[in-house]
Design a protein around this motif. Structure first.
Motif, mmCIF file in Angstrom:
data_model
loop_
_atom_site.group_PDB
_atom_site.id
_atom_site.type_symbol
_atom_site.label_atom_id
_atom_site.label_comp_id
_atom_site.label_asym_id
_atom_site.label_seq_id
_atom_site.Cartn_x
_atom_site.Cartn_y
_atom_site.Cartn_z
ATOM 1 N N CYS A 40 42.832 44.467 54.463
ATOM 2 C CA CYS A 40 44.002 45.040 55.145
ATOM 3 C C CYS A 40 45.298 44.544 54.514
ATOM 4 O O CYS A 40 45.422 43.369 54.159
ATOM 5 N N ASP A 41 46.264 45.440 54.413
ATOM 6 C CA ASP A 41 47.627 45.063 54.073
ATOM 7 C C ASP A 41 48.305 44.659 55.378
ATOM 8 O O ASP A 41 48.160 45.335 56.400
ATOM 9 N N VAL A 42 49.050 43.554 55.345
ATOM 10 C CA VAL A 42 49.702 43.029 56.543
ATOM 11 C C VAL A 42 51.197 43.305 56.456
ATOM 12 O O VAL A 42 51.848 42.945 55.466
ATOM 13 N N TYR A 43 51.730 43.965 57.492
ATOM 14 C CA TYR A 43 53.150 44.311 57.547
ATOM 15 C C TYR A 43 53.778 43.725 58.804
ATOM 16 O O TYR A 43 53.186 43.772 59.882
ATOM 17 N N HIS A 44 54.988 43.199 58.650
ATOM 18 C CA HIS A 44 55.795 42.776 59.805
ATOM 19 C C HIS A 44 56.900 43.804 59.956
ATOM 20 O O HIS A 44 57.515 44.207 58.967
ATOM 21 N N ILE A 45 57.137 44.235 61.191
ATOM 22 C CA ILE A 45 58.187 45.221 61.448
ATOM 23 C C ILE A 45 59.092 44.735 62.572
ATOM 24 O O ILE A 45 58.617 44.232 63.587
ATOM 25 N N THR A 59 53.419 42.852 64.065
ATOM 26 C CA THR A 59 52.680 42.709 62.823
ATOM 27 C C THR A 59 51.501 43.666 62.891
ATOM 28 O O THR A 59 50.846 43.777 63.931
ATOM 29 N N VAL A 60 51.249 44.362 61.779
ATOM 30 C CA VAL A 60 50.204 45.378 61.726
ATOM 31 C C VAL A 60 49.316 45.102 60.517
ATOM 32 O O VAL A 60 49.817 44.924 59.409
ATOM 33 N N TRP A 61 47.999 45.056 60.738
ATOM 34 C CA TRP A 61 47.005 44.874 59.691
ATOM 35 C C TRP A 61 46.374 46.239 59.427
ATOM 36 O O TRP A 61 45.616 46.745 60.264
ATOM 37 N N VAL A 62 46.683 46.861 58.277
ATOM 38 C CA VAL A 62 46.253 48.227 57.989
ATOM 39 C C VAL A 62 45.114 48.220 56.975
ATOM 40 O O VAL A 62 45.277 47.737 55.848
ATOM 41 N N SER A 63 43.965 48.771 57.368
ATOM 42 C CA SER A 63 42.821 48.862 56.470
ATOM 43 C C SER A 63 43.151 49.774 55.305
ATOM 44 O O SER A 63 43.601 50.905 55.496
ATOM 45 N N GLU A 70 40.894 50.999 53.234
ATOM 46 C CA GLU A 70 39.852 52.024 53.179
ATOM 47 C C GLU A 70 40.038 53.116 54.236
ATOM 48 O O GLU A 70 39.863 54.300 53.959
ATOM 49 N N LEU A 71 40.426 52.724 55.442
ATOM 50 C CA LEU A 71 40.545 53.678 56.550
ATOM 51 C C LEU A 71 41.966 54.198 56.747
ATOM 52 O O LEU A 71 42.165 55.164 57.485
ATOM 53 N N ASN A 72 42.967 53.539 56.144
ATOM 54 C CA ASN A 72 44.380 53.857 56.362
ATOM 55 C C ASN A 72 44.684 53.875 57.857
ATOM 56 O O ASN A 72 45.314 54.771 58.388
ATOM 57 N N TYR A 73 44.195 52.831 58.535
ATOM 58 C CA TYR A 73 44.319 52.726 59.985
ATOM 59 C C TYR A 73 44.537 51.263 60.356
ATOM 60 O O TYR A 73 43.904 50.376 59.775
ATOM 61 N N PRO A 74 45.428 50.985 61.323
ATOM 62 C CA PRO A 74 45.640 49.591 61.731
ATOM 63 C C PRO A 74 44.438 49.072 62.521
ATOM 64 O O PRO A 74 44.059 49.648 63.532
ATOM 65 N N LEU A 75 43.837 47.975 62.060
ATOM 66 C CA LEU A 75 42.685 47.386 62.733
ATOM 67 C C LEU A 75 43.094 46.239 63.646
ATOM 68 O O LEU A 75 42.309 45.787 64.471
ATOM 69 N N LYS A 76 44.339 45.793 63.484
ATOM 70 C CA LYS A 76 44.887 44.762 64.369
ATOM 71 C C LYS A 76 46.381 45.001 64.470
ATOM 72 O O LYS A 76 47.039 45.298 63.476
ATOM 73 N N ILE A 77 46.909 44.874 65.691
ATOM 74 C CA ILE A 77 48.340 45.069 65.936
ATOM 75 C C ILE A 77 48.800 43.976 66.893
ATOM 76 O O ILE A 77 48.172 43.755 67.930
ATOM 77 N N TYR A 78 49.863 43.295 66.529
ATOM 78 C CA TYR A 78 50.489 42.309 67.413
ATOM 79 C C TYR A 78 51.915 42.772 67.654
ATOM 80 O O TYR A 78 52.621 43.138 66.708
ATOM 81 N N THR A 79 52.332 42.796 68.913
ATOM 82 C CA THR A 79 53.698 43.200 69.217
ATOM 83 C C THR A 79 54.297 42.258 70.258
ATOM 84 O O THR A 79 53.602 41.784 71.158
ATOM 85 N N LYS A 80 55.585 41.995 70.074
ATOM 86 C CA LYS A 80 56.321 41.154 71.017
ATOM 87 C C LYS A 80 57.648 41.853 71.291
ATOM 88 O O LYS A 80 58.400 42.166 70.367
ATOM 89 N N ASN A 81 57.897 42.118 72.578
ATOM 90 C CA ASN A 81 59.158 42.741 72.975
ATOM 91 C C ASN A 81 59.597 42.137 74.300
ATOM 92 O O ASN A 81 58.869 41.309 74.855
ATOM 93 N N PRO A 82 60.776 42.501 74.815
ATOM 94 C CA PRO A 82 61.244 41.870 76.051
ATOM 95 C C PRO A 82 60.306 42.059 77.251
ATOM 96 O O PRO A 82 60.310 41.245 78.168
ATOM 97 N N GLN A 83 59.478 43.092 77.238
ATOM 98 C CA GLN A 83 58.597 43.369 78.369
ATOM 99 C C GLN A 83 57.202 42.750 78.230
ATOM 100 O O GLN A 83 56.498 42.570 79.215
ATOM 101 N N ASP A 84 56.764 42.470 76.997
ATOM 102 C CA ASP A 84 55.369 42.102 76.821
ATOM 103 C C ASP A 84 55.125 41.442 75.469
ATOM 104 O O ASP A 84 55.904 41.590 74.531
ATOM 105 N N THR A 85 54.024 40.733 75.396
ATOM 106 C CA THR A 85 53.431 40.268 74.151
ATOM 107 C C THR A 85 51.996 40.766 74.188
ATOM 108 O O THR A 85 51.288 40.522 75.164
ATOM 109 N N ALA A 86 51.593 41.500 73.157
ATOM 110 C CA ALA A 86 50.269 42.122 73.201
ATOM 111 C C ALA A 86 49.617 42.128 71.826
ATOM 112 O O ALA A 86 50.297 42.126 70.806
ATOM 113 N N THR A 87 48.291 42.157 71.841
ATOM 114 C CA THR A 87 47.495 42.281 70.624
ATOM 115 C C THR A 87 46.442 43.349 70.851
ATOM 116 O O THR A 87 45.819 43.395 71.913
ATOM 117 N N ILE A 88 46.257 44.220 69.864
ATOM 118 C CA ILE A 88 45.172 45.193 69.876
ATOM 119 C C ILE A 88 44.290 44.863 68.676
ATOM 120 O O ILE A 88 44.786 44.693 67.568
#
Length: 191
Positions: free
Chosen positions: A125-130, A141-145, A147-165
Motif C-alpha cells: 500500500c501507498d500511505v498518504y496523509h491528508i 491517513t489512507v493506506w491504498v493498495s 493492486e486493488l487501487n482501494y484504501p485498505l486502512k483509513i485513519y481520520t481525526k476531526n473535531p467530532q471523532d477519531t476513527a479507523t477503518i
C-alpha cells in the motif's frame, strides 16, 4: 420515525460517507472493522467492490445498515434492511476506475503528502496523509493498495471523532451485479 439513537446512526453514516473510497476493475469482498469514539466503539461489516460499484453492510447499534453505490451513479443508497427502508443521498464517495489517480482525487479535497509504503493484509500500500480543506473533516491517513487501487486502512481525526477503518480477509472473485442495486420492496425515507 424513531431510531433509538439518531446520534449514533448519524455518526455511523458520516463515517461511511466522508471517508474516501476508491476502486478499479478489481472485484473483491472483505471484512470491515470501524473503530470510532463517536459511534461508541467498534462496528463490523462487509464490503463488496466491483469496478466502481461499492456496497458496505455494517452492523450498527440499531441493526444492519447497507450503503450501495451503483456503478457511476450520482446517488448512493443507505438501506435499513430490518425496516425495509432506504434513504437516497448525493454520491459523495470517491469512486475510481483504472484510469483515475487516487492521489490526484484526494488532492482536490485537501493537502496530500505521500508518506511511503506499508503492507496491509498482505497487499503493498501507498500511505498518504491528508489535511482536508474543510476543517470539519480534519485530517487523516489512507493506506491504498496498489493492486486493488482501494484504501485498505483509513485513519481520520476531526473535531467530532477519531476513527479507523480496516479491511481484513480480502478475497478476490466475481460478484453478482444485484449486490449493487436497490432491492425491491423498500420504502424511501429522509432525515
Amino acid at each position: 420515525m424513531h431510531f433509538g439513537s439518531k446520534r449514533t446512526l448519524w455518526w455511523a453514516l458520516l463515517l461511511v460517507f466522508l471517508l474516501p473510497g476508491a476502486s478499479l476493475a478489481a472485484e473483491f469482498t472483505a471484512d470491515m472493522v470501524i473503530s470510532s469514539k463517536a459511534a461508541g466503539g467498534d462496528m463490523s461489516g462487509k464490503v463488496f467492490v466491483k469496478g466502481n460499484s461499492l456496497r458496505q453492510d455494517l452492523e450498527t447499534p440499531i441493526g444492519v445498515q447497507s450503503t450501495i453505490i451503483p456503478s457511476g451513479g450520482p446517488v448512493m443508497y443507505v438501506l435499513l434492511p430490518g425496516m425495509k427502508m432506504y434513504m437516497e443521498m448525493q454520491n459523495t464517495q470517491v469512486t475510481l476506475d483504472g484510469s483515475e489517480n487516487l492521489e490526484a482525487k484526494m488532492a482536490e479535497q485537501g493537502k496530500v503528502t505521500k508518506k511511503g509504503t506499508e503492507t496491509v493484509e498482505g497487499f503493498s500500500c501507498d500511505v498518504y496523509h491528508i489535511v482536508y480543506n474543510d476543517k470539519k473533516l480534519g485530517e487523516g491517513t489512507v493506506w491504498v493498495s496498489r493492486e486493488l487501487n482501494y484504501p485498505l486502512k483509513i485513519y481520520t481525526k476531526n473535531p467530532q471523532d477519531t476513527a479507523t477503518i480496516l479491511y481484513r480477509n480480502i478475497r478476490k472473485g466475481k460478484l453478482d451485479d444485484g449486490l449493487f442495486s436497490l432491492p425491491p420492496g423498500y420504502t424511501k425515507f429522509s432525515m
